[in-house]
Design an enzyme around this catalytic site. Structure first.
Site, mmCIF file in Angstrom:
data_model
loop_
_atom_site.group_PDB
_atom_site.id
_atom_site.type_symbol
_atom_site.label_atom_id
_atom_site.label_comp_id
_atom_site.label_asym_id
_atom_site.label_seq_id
_atom_site.Cartn_x
_atom_site.Cartn_y
_atom_site.Cartn_z
ATOM 1 C CG HIS B 170 80.006 -16.916 122.167
ATOM 2 N ND1 HIS B 170 80.313 -17.576 120.990
ATOM 3 C CD2 HIS B 170 79.858 -15.608 121.821
ATOM 4 C CE1 HIS B 170 80.374 -16.699 120.001
ATOM 5 N NE2 HIS B 170 80.085 -15.500 120.475
ATOM 6 C CD GLU B 171 78.159 -12.714 123.517
ATOM 7 O OE1 GLU B 171 78.966 -11.775 123.432
ATOM 8 O OE2 GLU B 171 77.587 -13.215 122.527
ATOM 9 C CG HIS B 174 83.245 -12.057 121.998
ATOM 10 N ND1 HIS B 174 83.958 -12.276 120.849
ATOM 11 C CD2 HIS B 174 81.975 -12.494 121.753
ATOM 12 C CE1 HIS B 174 83.166 -12.831 119.930
ATOM 13 N NE2 HIS B 174 81.964 -12.977 120.457
ATOM 14 C CE1 TYR B 185 82.801 -10.688 116.350
ATOM 15 C CE2 TYR B 185 81.345 -9.141 115.262
ATOM 16 C CZ TYR B 185 81.554 -10.323 115.933
ATOM 17 O OH TYR B 185 80.485 -11.154 116.199
ATOM 18 C CD GLU B 194 81.058 -14.502 116.944
ATOM 19 O OE1 GLU B 194 80.345 -15.475 117.243
ATOM 20 O OE2 GLU B 194 81.078 -13.459 117.602
ATOM 21 C CG ASP B 267 77.587 -11.795 110.755
ATOM 22 O OD1 ASP B 267 77.607 -10.988 111.698
ATOM 23 O OD2 ASP B 267 77.722 -13.025 110.893
ATOM 24 C CG HIS B 272 77.891 -14.614 113.962
ATOM 25 N ND1 HIS B 272 77.921 -13.252 113.778
ATOM 26 C CD2 HIS B 272 77.901 -14.811 115.301
ATOM 27 C CE1 HIS B 272 77.952 -12.652 114.945
ATOM 28 N NE2 HIS B 272 77.940 -13.566 115.895
#
Lengths: 97, 352
Positions: B170-171, B174, B185, B194, B267, B272
């Protein structure tokens, strides 16, 4: 910063992170040490919080202060506030608001 | 399932090859630059122009047969240049976080290289650096634009963040999204950002375990929650909104349909939360097509990352339409792939 009632609850929230899970608790002004109270007043007076370009999966701390809400990106957290945030996160994990 | 292998090569890299390459590489780069006179002022991949990756160009881009990993120790502080715990080719060191980070970086590199012919995060062979043991009680992992940073968790709610390979995937995704689309974002673009990370994070896990779409758990963050927490993960692409329901964490807030889209300023506009909608669309497409999800559904989503019509502020509808175009381009207008993509988006309430 307006003079808050020493026992009036102030809401603290942590948003974001990989999980996007919100951790929430409350604290009162009389819990703050002198440096912590000064740092919070400084953050609010500068009004320089919450304007950073959003970054994926980083944390933001939200404080619902008497003069209005303050948002602090984790990288902008003043050093004197780190112990307070650590205490509040521990409390949120044990006793969420 | 893949068509003729080709790569998107940005003009900046071609110009670099032209400057620094040997005679053959320079000639190949200059020939490629001549394909379109506008490439001197525009990024080639943003114009959607594909060019064949010739042997001469490939040799100049960097090694493509293995990642270049380095894992460092933050020693529970904020330093990102701490001592090296493990480097590429080194044996396991017995530090679970360091070894899991090393393996997770490798699994992510593998998916993008083997399935999509991508040379690391930037497609230019970027070394994969990871930093473990970041701060104390730090229940997070993030990509800072240059490296992965992992916390050990707080021991109350969360385990160490290296424990789930899809977190690493996932990271790092990005980074891929940032290199290709540069999605904002914020709001729907942020939720897409996301979701794309969840999609490829899950595909990293499925590819690693050679799972089919039917057998995959479609969970994001499986194993992250401590045993006392009522939940199985942080998100479920199969059933958004069901990953956890706990007195401390609350209930998983993800919607699976536009009817339940969450309007919020928190957020960054619920990035998310509302990512559950495109997440579920991908799950529906992948399971409708069946087999290994990275091959067709994943390829369509990966192709979409290169769509020049998408913008940093693109919303769900723009992205969904782009996935349909990608499916048609790669598999044909009459193929089951395009139909599955359309049906997947329609089932989550996104009109294509």
């Amino acid at each position: 910063m307006a003079t808050p009632h020493p026992e009036a609850p102030i809401t603290f929230e942590r948003h974001g992170g990989f999980g996007g899970v919100v951790l929430r608790t409350t604290f009162t002004h009389d819990e703050l040490s002198a440096p912590e109270a000064e740092a919070i007043a400084g953050v609010q007076a500068e009004g320089a919080t919450g304007h950073r370009e959003p970054q994926a999966d980083r944390f933001e701390y939200h404080l619902d202060l008497p003069d209005g809400p303050v948002v602090i990106h984790e990288d902008d957290l003043p050093e004197p506030l780190r112990p307070l945030v650590a205490r509040l996160l521990e409390r949120a994990r044990e006793r969420p608001a | 399932m893949r068509q003729t292998p080709c790569s998107f090569i940005p003009p900046s890299l071609l110009e670099e090859i032209a400057r620094r390459g040997d005679d053959g590489q320079r000639d190949a780069a200059l020939r490629t630059l001549a394909v379109d006179q506008t490439v001197r002022t525009a990024r080639l991949h943003n114009l959607g122009v594909t060019v064949p990756m010739t042997d001469a160009l490939r040799s100049a881009v960097g090694p493509k047969d293995h990642p270049a990993r380095t894992i460092r120790d933050a020693e529970h502080g904020k330093r990102l240049d701490g001592p090296i715990l493990r480097q590429e080719g080194g044996k396991a060191v017995g530090d679970a976080a360091a070894d899991e980070a090393y393996d997770g970086l490798g699994a992510t590199w593998d998916l993008f290289a083997r399935a999509y012919d991508r040379n690391s995060i930037d497609d230019h062979g970027l070394p994969l650096d990871g930093v473990v043991h970041f701060e104390r009680d730090y229940d997070n992992a993030f990509w800072d634009g240059h490296r992965m940073v992992f916390g050990d968790g707080d021991g109350t709610l969360f385990n160490r963040f290296t424990i789930a390979v899809e977190v690493v995937g996932h990271e790092l995704t990005h980074g891929v999204t940032g290199a290709e689309l540069g999605l904002n974002y914020l709001g729907q673009a942020g939720a897409l950002n996301e979701s794309i990370s969840d999609v490829f994070g899950s595909l990293v896990k499925q590819h690693l375990h050679n799972e089919t779409a039917e057998k995959a758990d479609w969970l994001i963050g499986a194993g992250l929650l401590r045993p006392s927490i009522h939940g199985v993960a942080l998100r479920s692409m199969k059933a958004p909104g069901t990953a956890y329901d706990d007195p401390v964490l609350g209930k998983d807030p993800q919607p699976a349909h536009m009817d339940d889209y969450v309007q919020t300023t928190a957020d960054n506009g619920g990035v998310h939360t509302n990512s559950g909608i495109p997440n579920h669309a991908f799950y529906l497409v992948a399971t409708a097509l069946g087999g290994q999800a990275w091959e067709r559904a994943g390829q369509i989503w990966y192709d979409t990352l290169h769509d020049p019509k998408l913008r940093p502020g693109s919303n769900f509808v723009a992205f969904a339409r782009s996935t349909v175009r990608s499916a048609v381009r790669r598999f044909g207008a009459d193929g089951e792939e395009a139909e599955a993509v359309k049906a997947g988006w329609e089932q989550v309430g996104v009109k294509v």
